[in-house]
Enzyme design. Structure first.
Site, PDB file in Angstrom:
ATOM      1  N   LYS A  41     -37.967  25.194  49.288  1.00 30.96           N
ATOM      2  CA  LYS A  41     -39.433  25.277  49.426  1.00 30.96           C
ATOM      3  C   LYS A  41     -39.840  25.410  50.892  1.00 30.96           C
ATOM      4  O   LYS A  41     -40.697  26.228  51.248  1.00 30.96           O
ATOM      5  CB  LYS A  41     -40.071  24.034  48.795  1.00 30.96           C
ATOM      6  CG  LYS A  41     -39.792  23.890  47.300  1.00 30.96           C
ATOM      7  CD  LYS A  41     -40.459  22.678  46.708  1.00 30.96           C
ATOM      8  CE  LYS A  41     -39.803  21.390  47.146  1.00 30.96           C
ATOM      9  NZ  LYS A  41     -38.434  21.243  46.621  1.00 30.96           N
ATOM     10  N   GLU A  78      -9.901  10.059  29.079  1.00 33.22           N
ATOM     11  CA  GLU A  78     -10.300  11.404  29.504  1.00 33.22           C
ATOM     12  C   GLU A  78      -9.781  12.466  28.541  1.00 33.22           C
ATOM     13  O   GLU A  78     -10.448  13.482  28.314  1.00 33.22           O
ATOM     14  CB  GLU A  78      -9.784  11.679  30.919  1.00 33.22           C
ATOM     15  CG  GLU A  78     -10.314  10.730  31.987  1.00 33.22           C
ATOM     16  CD  GLU A  78     -11.822  10.718  32.064  1.00 33.22           C
ATOM     17  OE1 GLU A  78     -12.444  11.752  31.728  1.00 33.22           O
ATOM     18  OE2 GLU A  78     -12.391   9.684  32.444  1.00 33.22           O
ATOM     19  N   ASP A 123     -21.074   6.332  28.973  1.00 29.84           N
ATOM     20  CA  ASP A 123     -21.050   7.238  27.822  1.00 29.84           C
ATOM     21  C   ASP A 123     -22.142   6.858  26.834  1.00 29.84           C
ATOM     22  O   ASP A 123     -22.916   7.707  26.381  1.00 29.84           O
ATOM     23  CB  ASP A 123     -19.686   7.169  27.128  1.00 29.84           C
ATOM     24  CG  ASP A 123     -18.602   7.837  27.952  1.00 29.84           C
ATOM     25  OD1 ASP A 123     -18.948   8.686  28.788  1.00 29.84           O
ATOM     26  OD2 ASP A 123     -17.423   7.500  27.772  1.00 29.84           O
TER      27      ASP A 123
END
EC number: 3.4.24.-
Length: 676
Positions: free
Chosen positions: A218, A434, A509
């Site tokens: 911006k 994982e 999670d």
């Protein structure tokens, strides 16, 4: 300060230095004179012992009760005494004679040299104090002017003026934002040809509001507009008008626009305008200084004091908190949403910032742009800069893919925590956690594509999955949202199935999964409650308590269904889960090529070849004779200790698991390694 004022000030400083030098020389002369200097007690002792032969006195002042004397002793010494009372020198006995009549007391004759020296010394002392007073007064004056300028805002307004030359910063220096550039080109044309619009009776927008996430450019767009038009550019931030003194902010606004009017046509840029233009009425007790500042800004932009030829460009990250009066047409006529760059804009931004960096030929900026969805321009620049720093750290001549990958990890998660070392049970827990996320991402439809898996501690994460959307879209379907929730729950499901126990690693999670489910029920109308929105906060809700119970039940239903789906997928793909976890324990990091190879062949060829080459010398030395023995040597001791089994009864109970708080997003599923 005029030329004569500077000369006068330098003259005063020169006189002051000269006086200091002369006074110092005088004291040195007096210190090294041949006469001794003693105190009053020494004079009394000499008088009582009749060791004084002659006294010569000098009165200090007329009619003074003290005098300076020079005493000549019987052994020929000459001693100076200062500030000796007259009564002590001329003390008389009761019979009218002096108490000490063994010496003579005479006035000391002054010669011309001593008179001149005494007068010079007195004048020099007075001159010193005069110059010191002038110097001190000038210092106080400058301090007062600075305080007055800071409170009145004049100094701040002058310091905000920056002249931007069109040759220094233009639209070519800003990558992406093509639509915003096209819209703002109208402002450039007005600044260059104002009479063209005046002849048509058109009113150019007085203000342009740029809003959007941080780092989207911006401020750069505002500077580029001024650079393209070649007009003065006044930059300020909302905090520049905030002051503890009431009325100071309004004064600074007046000073800024007054100076801008003198330089018109020009651009006034106010960054973080929400600091000065928040909605009024939120402060208990009536108006305050911030509201006065806002009122003055409103008047300057479109009121009796409106300035012609001054265009105001403001930037904010929170347009919803701005006062409605400043957003109306006539003040901020144009509102531009500067969004996060798409893949095309990201590639253009990367090319712009890579122009001065040495990249190896293996790096594809187009591919890197696809791997960084959701990145702002500032993050993309930071990624390339971080990669350049990593390459320089290892004294390389080019930036390679490893540097880029490490830089992305640093931007997303943080630096590697080399001091954190998992024990065997913790490492297996993180690996399966994982791997559970990865299996869901690979097998479930509408899930994001798994790009990278690692169990190396980094930042607050003990491991993470990097997932990217299949394609960039502006909407999220119900199936895609359910797939995201299921992916978040895959880590907990893998822990439960493999270890018959769970850890707190799924904390984040559940947090993200619950947030998505709540939005689906209360905002998106994606539940059995129908297409209805429910809003509220901690203190007040716009729905009844029974309806709140139904909302909670719907959220629990969505989470439970996704959890069962994740459990079913992982049970059906147990071999894939074990294989991914096995290679994570050995290699610790898997990229997309490794993951695709595991899904296709069940192994990673380059790693198996490397293990064979490593174990070949061992086989030759030990002279193994059977094929079974040769096969056994291919398994490393690490594999013997961490061999993966599906028998849950034989798993060890994990009583001291790391606090694997996952820091998850649509792009990253991470496991936090901090202990609780």
């Amino acid at each position: 300060m005029s030329f004569f004022d500077k000369i006068f000030k330098k003259f005063h400083m020169g006189v002051l230095y000269f006086a200091v030098i002369l006074i110092g020389a005088t004291f040195i002369y007096c210190y090294f004179t041949k006469h001794e200097k003693k105190d009053n007690n020494t004079f009394d002792a000499l008088a009582q012992k009749n060791e004084i032969e002659k006294i010569q006195y000098n009165p200090i002042f007329a009619n003074s009760a003290f005098c300076d004397i020079v005493v000549t002793t019987t052994d020929g010494r000459v001693i100076d005494f200062f500030n000796i009372p007259y009564d002590k020198v001329f003390e008389k006995k009761p019979n009218g004679k002096y108490k000490y009549n063994t010496y003579s007391v005479d006035p000391r004759p002054w010669n011309g040299y001593e008179h001149v020296f005494w007068v010079f010394r007195q004048c020099l002392t007075m001159l010193f104090f005069y110059c010191f007073f002038l110097f001190f007064a000038d210092t106080i004056k400058q301090m007062g002017q600075e305080i007055l300028a800071s409170t009145s805002g004049k100094k701040g307004a002058k310091s905000r003026k920056v002249i931007i030359n069109h040759k220094r910063f233009t639209f070519s220096d800003v990558a992406g934002a093509d639509e915003e550039k096209e819209e703002m080109s109208e402002l450039i044309d007005f600044l260059k040809n104002p009479r063209k619009y005046a002849a048509m009776g058109a009113r150019i927008p007085k203000g342009v509001l740029l809003y959007g996430p941080p780092g989207t450019g911006k401020t750069l767009l505002a500077k580029a507009v001024a650079g393209e038009a070649g007009v003065p550019f006044f930059a300020a931030s909302g905090s520049d008008f905030d002051e503890v003194y009431v009325g100071v902010g309004a004064s600074r606004v007046r000073d800024l626009f007054k100076e801008a009017q003198l330089a018109a046509p020009c651009i006034v840029f106010i960054d973080e305008i929400e600091a000065v233009a928040r909605k009024r009425g939120s402060n208990i007790g009536g108006s305050n200084g911030s509201e006065q500042t806002l009122n003055q800004l409103l008047v300057e932009m479109d009121g009796f004091n409106q300035k012609m030829g001054v265009i105001v460009i403001a930037a904010t990250n929170q347009p919803e908190v701005l006062d409605s009066a400043i957003l109306r047409p006539g003040r901020f006529d144009r509102h531009f949403n500067i969004t996060l760059p798409n893949v095309k804009d990201r590639e253009a931004i990367l090319k712009l910032h890579a122009s001065n960096k040495k990249l190896s030929e293996e790096i594809s900026l187009e591919e890197l742009a696809k791997q960084t969805p959701g990145f702002s321009g500032a993050q993309l620049e930071g990624t390339l800069n971080e990669a350049a720093l990593l390459a320089a750290r290892r004294n390389a001549t080019f930036i390679n893919k490893k540097d880029i990958s490490e830089a992305l990890d640093r931007i997303l998660i943080g630096p590697t925590k080399k001091s954190k070392k998992y024990n065997d049970k913790e490492k297996r827990m993180v690996a399966y956690h994982e791997a559970g996320h990865a299996v869901i991402g690979i097998k479930i439809p509408f899930a994001q594509i798994v790009q990278k898996i690692t169990i190396i501690p980094r930042g607050n994460a003990g491991g993470y999955n990097l997932m990217l959307p299949q394609e960039e879209t502006f909407f999220s379907s119900k199936k895609a949202l359910l797939a995201q929730i299921t992916s978040f729950l895959g880590g907990r499901v893998a822990e439960e199935l493999m270890f018959d126990d769970v850890s707190n690693g799924a904390y984040n999670d559940f947090k993200h999964a619950t947030q998505i489910a709540k939005l689906m029920v209360t905002k998106y109308g994606m539940s059995d409650l129908g297409p209805v929105q429910y809003s509220g906060n901690t203190f007040q809700n716009d729905f009844s308590d029974p309806k709140g119970l139904e909302i909670d039940q719907q959220i629990q239903k969505i989470i439970a269904n996704c959890y069962q789906q994740a459990k079913q997928i992982i049970q059906e793909n147990q071999d894939l889960l074990d294989t991914i976890a096995k290679y994570l324990l050995e290699i610790e990091t898997l990229n997309k090529r490794d993951i695709d190879e595991i899904v296709a062949t069940g192994k990673i060829a380059w790693w198996e070849k490397e293990k064979e080459e490593t174990n070949a010398p061992t086989q030759t030395t030990s002279q193994m004779s059977s094929n079974n023995e040769t096969t056994n040597t291919d398994k490393t001791p690490l594999n013997d200790e961490l061999e993966i089994t599906t028998n849950l009864d034989n798993q060890e109970s994990n009583e001291s698991n790391p606090n694997n708080n996952e820091k998850a997003s649509p792009e990253v599923l991470s496991t936090d390694s901090e202990q609780t």
